[in-house]
Design a protein around this motif. Structure first.
Motif, PDB file in Angstrom:
ATOM      1  N   TYR A 147      36.193   2.885 -10.092  1.00  0.00           N
ATOM      2  CA  TYR A 147      35.630   2.090  -8.974  1.00  0.00           C
ATOM      3  C   TYR A 147      36.172   0.655  -9.054  1.00  0.00           C
ATOM      4  CZ  TYR A 147      32.366   5.988  -8.773  1.00  0.00           C
ATOM      5  OH  TYR A 147      31.820   7.243  -8.687  1.00  0.00           O
ATOM      6  N   PRO A 148      37.474   0.483  -8.815  1.00  0.00           N
ATOM      7  CA  PRO A 148      38.084  -0.843  -9.047  1.00  0.00           C
ATOM      8  C   PRO A 148      37.553  -1.938  -8.125  1.00  0.00           C
ATOM      9  CG  PRO A 148      39.659   0.684  -8.045  1.00  0.00           C
ATOM     10  CD  PRO A 148      38.456   1.481  -8.363  1.00  0.00           C
ATOM     11  N   GLU A 149      36.968  -1.558  -6.987  1.00  0.00           N
ATOM     12  CA  GLU A 149      36.481  -2.573  -6.033  1.00  0.00           C
ATOM     13  C   GLU A 149      35.074  -3.068  -6.392  1.00  0.00           C
ATOM     14  OE1 GLU A 149      38.404  -3.343  -3.174  1.00  0.00           O
ATOM     15  OE2 GLU A 149      39.837  -2.175  -4.374  1.00  0.00           O
ATOM     16  N   ALA A 150      34.399  -2.362  -7.273  1.00  0.00           N
ATOM     17  CA  ALA A 150      32.959  -2.635  -7.496  1.00  0.00           C
ATOM     18  C   ALA A 150      32.720  -3.910  -8.305  1.00  0.00           C
ATOM     19  CB  ALA A 150      32.331  -1.444  -8.218  1.00  0.00           C
ATOM     20  N   GLY A 151      31.641  -4.616  -7.960  1.00  0.00           N
ATOM     21  CA  GLY A 151      31.131  -5.683  -8.821  1.00  0.00           C
ATOM     22  C   GLY A 151      30.420  -5.001  -9.988  1.00  0.00           C
ATOM     23  N   VAL A 152      30.630  -5.484 -11.210  1.00  0.00           N
ATOM     24  CA  VAL A 152      30.072  -4.778 -12.373  1.00  0.00           C
ATOM     25  C   VAL A 152      28.880  -5.558 -12.924  1.00  0.00           C
ATOM     26  CG1 VAL A 152      30.577  -3.731 -14.612  1.00  0.00           C
ATOM     27  CG2 VAL A 152      32.379  -3.912 -12.878  1.00  0.00           C
ATOM     28  N   VAL A 153      27.713  -4.918 -12.862  1.00  0.00           N
ATOM     29  CA  VAL A 153      26.460  -5.556 -13.301  1.00  0.00           C
ATOM     30  C   VAL A 153      25.908  -4.751 -14.462  1.00  0.00           C
ATOM     31  CG1 VAL A 153      24.122  -6.231 -12.601  1.00  0.00           C
ATOM     32  CG2 VAL A 153      25.989  -6.306 -10.925  1.00  0.00           C
ATOM     33  N   CYS A 154      25.650  -5.414 -15.587  1.00  0.00           N
ATOM     34  CA  CYS A 154      25.054  -4.654 -16.693  1.00  0.00           C
ATOM     35  C   CYS A 154      23.662  -5.176 -16.998  1.00  0.00           C
ATOM     36  CB  CYS A 154      25.925  -4.670 -17.933  1.00  0.00           C
ATOM     37  SG  CYS A 154      26.167  -6.280 -18.610  1.00  0.00           S
ATOM     38  N   TYR A 155      22.788  -4.235 -17.242  1.00  0.00           N
ATOM     39  CA  TYR A 155      21.425  -4.544 -17.691  1.00  0.00           C
ATOM     40  C   TYR A 155      21.546  -5.090 -19.115  1.00  0.00           C
ATOM     41  CZ  TYR A 155      16.413  -3.547 -18.430  1.00  0.00           C
ATOM     42  OH  TYR A 155      15.067  -3.631 -18.680  1.00  0.00           O
ATOM     43  N   ILE A 156      20.689  -6.019 -19.476  1.00  0.00           N
ATOM     44  CA  ILE A 156      20.778  -6.647 -20.805  1.00  0.00           C
ATOM     45  C   ILE A 156      20.598  -5.619 -21.928  1.00  0.00           C
ATOM     46  CG2 ILE A 156      18.324  -7.302 -21.010  1.00  0.00           C
ATOM     47  CD1 ILE A 156      19.496 -10.102 -22.050  1.00  0.00           C
ATOM     48  N   ASN A 157      19.938  -4.486 -21.622  1.00  0.00           N
ATOM     49  CA  ASN A 157      19.783  -3.403 -22.602  1.00  0.00           C
ATOM     50  C   ASN A 157      21.119  -2.672 -22.720  1.00  0.00           C
ATOM     51  OD1 ASN A 157      17.153  -4.190 -21.753  1.00  0.00           O
ATOM     52  ND2 ASN A 157      16.318  -2.284 -22.557  1.00  0.00           N
ATOM     53  N   GLN A 184      30.171  -8.353  -3.692  1.00  0.00           N
ATOM     54  CA  GLN A 184      30.684  -7.013  -3.375  1.00  0.00           C
ATOM     55  C   GLN A 184      29.583  -6.132  -2.771  1.00  0.00           C
ATOM     56  OE1 GLN A 184      30.726  -8.406  -6.397  1.00  0.00           O
ATOM     57  NE2 GLN A 184      32.804  -8.454  -7.209  1.00  0.00           N
ATOM     58  N   LYS A 185      29.977  -5.240  -1.873  1.00  0.00           N
ATOM     59  CA  LYS A 185      29.026  -4.240  -1.330  1.00  0.00           C
ATOM     60  C   LYS A 185      28.815  -3.123  -2.354  1.00  0.00           C
ATOM     61  CE  LYS A 185      28.426  -4.450   3.489  1.00  0.00           C
ATOM     62  NZ  LYS A 185      29.312  -5.492   4.030  1.00  0.00           N
ATOM     63  N   GLN A 186      29.902  -2.813  -3.069  1.00  0.00           N
ATOM     64  CA  GLN A 186      29.821  -1.717  -4.047  1.00  0.00           C
ATOM     65  C   GLN A 186      29.517  -2.323  -5.425  1.00  0.00           C
ATOM     66  OE1 GLN A 186      33.475   0.380  -5.231  1.00  0.00           O
ATOM     67  NE2 GLN A 186      32.573   2.200  -4.277  1.00  0.00           N
ATOM     68  N   LYS A 210      24.049  -2.266   0.127  1.00  0.00           N
ATOM     69  CA  LYS A 210      24.750  -2.170  -1.173  1.00  0.00           C
ATOM     70  C   LYS A 210      24.934  -0.695  -1.503  1.00  0.00           C
ATOM     71  CE  LYS A 210      24.710  -6.562  -2.517  1.00  0.00           C
ATOM     72  NZ  LYS A 210      25.965  -7.336  -2.453  1.00  0.00           N
ATOM     73  N   LYS A 211      26.076  -0.370  -2.093  1.00  0.00           N
ATOM     74  CA  LYS A 211      26.258   0.998  -2.607  1.00  0.00           C
ATOM     75  C   LYS A 211      26.211   0.876  -4.134  1.00  0.00           C
ATOM     76  CE  LYS A 211      29.586   4.845  -2.468  1.00  0.00           C
ATOM     77  NZ  LYS A 211      28.690   5.757  -3.100  1.00  0.00           N
ATOM     78  N   ILE A 212      25.173   1.464  -4.722  1.00  0.00           N
ATOM     79  CA  ILE A 212      24.963   1.325  -6.169  1.00  0.00           C
ATOM     80  C   ILE A 212      25.467   2.584  -6.885  1.00  0.00           C
ATOM     81  CG2 ILE A 212      23.260   0.835  -7.998  1.00  0.00           C
ATOM     82  CD1 ILE A 212      23.196  -1.379  -5.897  1.00  0.00           C
ATOM     83  N   ILE A 213      26.398   2.378  -7.804  1.00  0.00           N
ATOM     84  CA  ILE A 213      26.888   3.495  -8.628  1.00  0.00           C
ATOM     85  C   ILE A 213      26.376   3.226 -10.048  1.00  0.00           C
ATOM     86  CG2 ILE A 213      28.975   4.631  -9.546  1.00  0.00           C
ATOM     87  CD1 ILE A 213      30.071   2.718  -6.919  1.00  0.00           C
ATOM     88  N   SER A 214      25.955   4.287 -10.743  1.00  0.00           N
ATOM     89  CA  SER A 214      25.375   4.039 -12.067  1.00  0.00           C
ATOM     90  C   SER A 214      25.911   5.001 -13.118  1.00  0.00           C
ATOM     91  CB  SER A 214      23.863   4.171 -11.969  1.00  0.00           C
ATOM     92  OG  SER A 214      23.307   4.007 -13.247  1.00  0.00           O
ATOM     93  N   SER A 215      25.713   4.663 -14.374  1.00  0.00           N
ATOM     94  CA  SER A 215      25.936   5.626 -15.460  1.00  0.00           C
ATOM     95  C   SER A 215      24.611   6.351 -15.702  1.00  0.00           C
ATOM     96  CB  SER A 215      26.457   4.915 -16.714  1.00  0.00           C
ATOM     97  OG  SER A 215      25.527   3.953 -17.156  1.00  0.00           O
TER      98      SER A 215
END
Ligand code: 13P
Ligand code: SF4
Length: 350
Positions: A147-157, A184-186, A210-215
């Motif tokens: 997902y090269p276009e996505a903004g990458v947000v990580c939870y502190i955990n 970013q939208k993604q 927003k389109k949210i992709i997760s692990s």
């Protein structure tokens, strides 16, 4: 660190005075499944809290404690207690030579990222977290490539390696605000799949596209709550307020009166008039509110985090006397600096 021994034992008067100080707080704790707090149980821990508080001065150490750890740590020896965001700020401001982080490993690692000059110590190296342990830096790099276009947000955990791969880190107290403000939208949000569900619901409610992709990680404590219990409890206890953490499933958060960080939940209960509260989170938080707002009434529902419960006064005393190598948090400097970037960005955007 050189080995030191505080000249114990303390006098009977010192122990009695300390036991009374502890009792004034701990007598309100009702939720503790180990025992009830009375003058005998307070007397039994008083020599340890006295010793730890003396060692702290001698070793120029402070203790940061998450609200989920045992109440004798929070009220007996901690300098600051609270949620992940609050404790990160305290770690950043700390001037002490040593920081003992009574919580879980990713929290101590975050303190080291923010306060590199301090020796950061973790009482039990096995105090992991099912969320932080669910995703490696390598797995995140693969997701980023997909997902090269996505903004990458990580939870502190998450681990320092994962934080180093993110644009911005978030905690449960600022996650919605920061995700909403991302350009970013993604959004690739890791590693909490259930929090990602809650973000989708909240963004929709705010009318933000927003389109949210997760692990695929979940918290082994907060993914356990049964939504049927909420309806049953509301029938049994009219006026009940249900409080939950955004690590819970959408079925739980959707039926809750308040959803927020551990700090947010505590503030909500303190300021809300209700005959009963049900806390769908870790029991340590219930104990904190019992101490600080003893007039509040709780019905059962909370669960225990096995990792948080690996903390103990004995381990804190031992680490102050002489830490074992694995209790000292070390991070490679280039990794620390990369991870710091995502945490600094969180402070800017909060
Ligand atoms: P808080 O940031 O709300 O303290 O949450 C940390 C945590 O591990 C909850 O399970
Ligand atoms: Fe991790 Fe869940 Fe424990 Fe919090 S309660 S430390 S998210 S396992």
């Amino acid at each position: 660190m050189s080995r030191t021994t505080i000249e114990a034992p303390f006098s009977e008067t010192e122990i009695e005075t300390e036991a009374e100080r502890l009792l004034a707080k701990l007598m309100h704790v009702d939720c503790d499944s180990r025992h009830s707090w009375n003058i005998e149980t307070c007397c039994s821990v008083a020599p340890l809290t006295l010793e730890i508080n003396a060692l702290k001065k001698e070793k120029e150490a402070i203790i940061l404690a998450h609200s989920y750890v045992e109440p004798e740590i929070v009220y007996g020896v901690a300098d600051f207690s609270g949620d992940s965001y609050f404790l990160s700020m305290k770690a950043r401001e700390a001037k002490a030579r040593r920081i003992i982080f009574s919580g879980v490993v990713f929290m101590a690692e975050t303190a080291k990222i923010l306060s590199p000059a301090a020796e950061v110590l973790v009482p039990d190296r096995n105090s992991g977290c099912s969320l932080a342990d669910s995703l490696t830096g390598e797995q995140l790099r693969e997701l980023k490539a997909a997902y090269p276009e996505a903004g990458v947000v990580c939870y502190i955990n998450s681990t320092a390696e994962v934080k180093a791969e993110c644009d911005v880190c978030v905690t449960s107290s600022n996650v919605y605000k920061i995700v909403a403000a991302m350009p970013q939208k993604q959004i690739l949000f890791v590693p909490d799949r259930l929090m990602a569900d809650n973000i989708r619901v909240e963004m929709k409610r705010r009318g933000i596209e927003k389109k949210i992709i997760s692990s695929d990680g979940t918290c082994i404590v907060h993914d356990q709550f049964d939504p049927n219990l909420i309806a049953e409890s509301r029938t049994k206890f009219p006026g009940l307020k249900v409080v939950s953490h955004p690590e819970c499933t959408m079925e739980i958060t959707g039926k809750s009166d308040y959803v927020g960080s551990t700090g947010g939940m505590m503030d909500y209960v303190k300021k809300t008039e209700a005959p009963y509260f049900m806390m769908l989170t870790e029991c340590g938080l219930v104990e904190r509110i019992e101490v600080e707002s003893p007039e509040k009434r709780f019905i059962s529902g909370c669960k225990l985090c096995p990792y948080m419960k690996m903390n103990s006064l004995e381990k804190i005393r031992d680490i102050l006397v002489l830490p074992r190598p694995e209790q000292i948090v070390e991070l490679e400097e280039s990794l620390r600096v990369k991870a710091l970037h995502s945490i600094d960005r969180m402070f800017e955007m909060s």
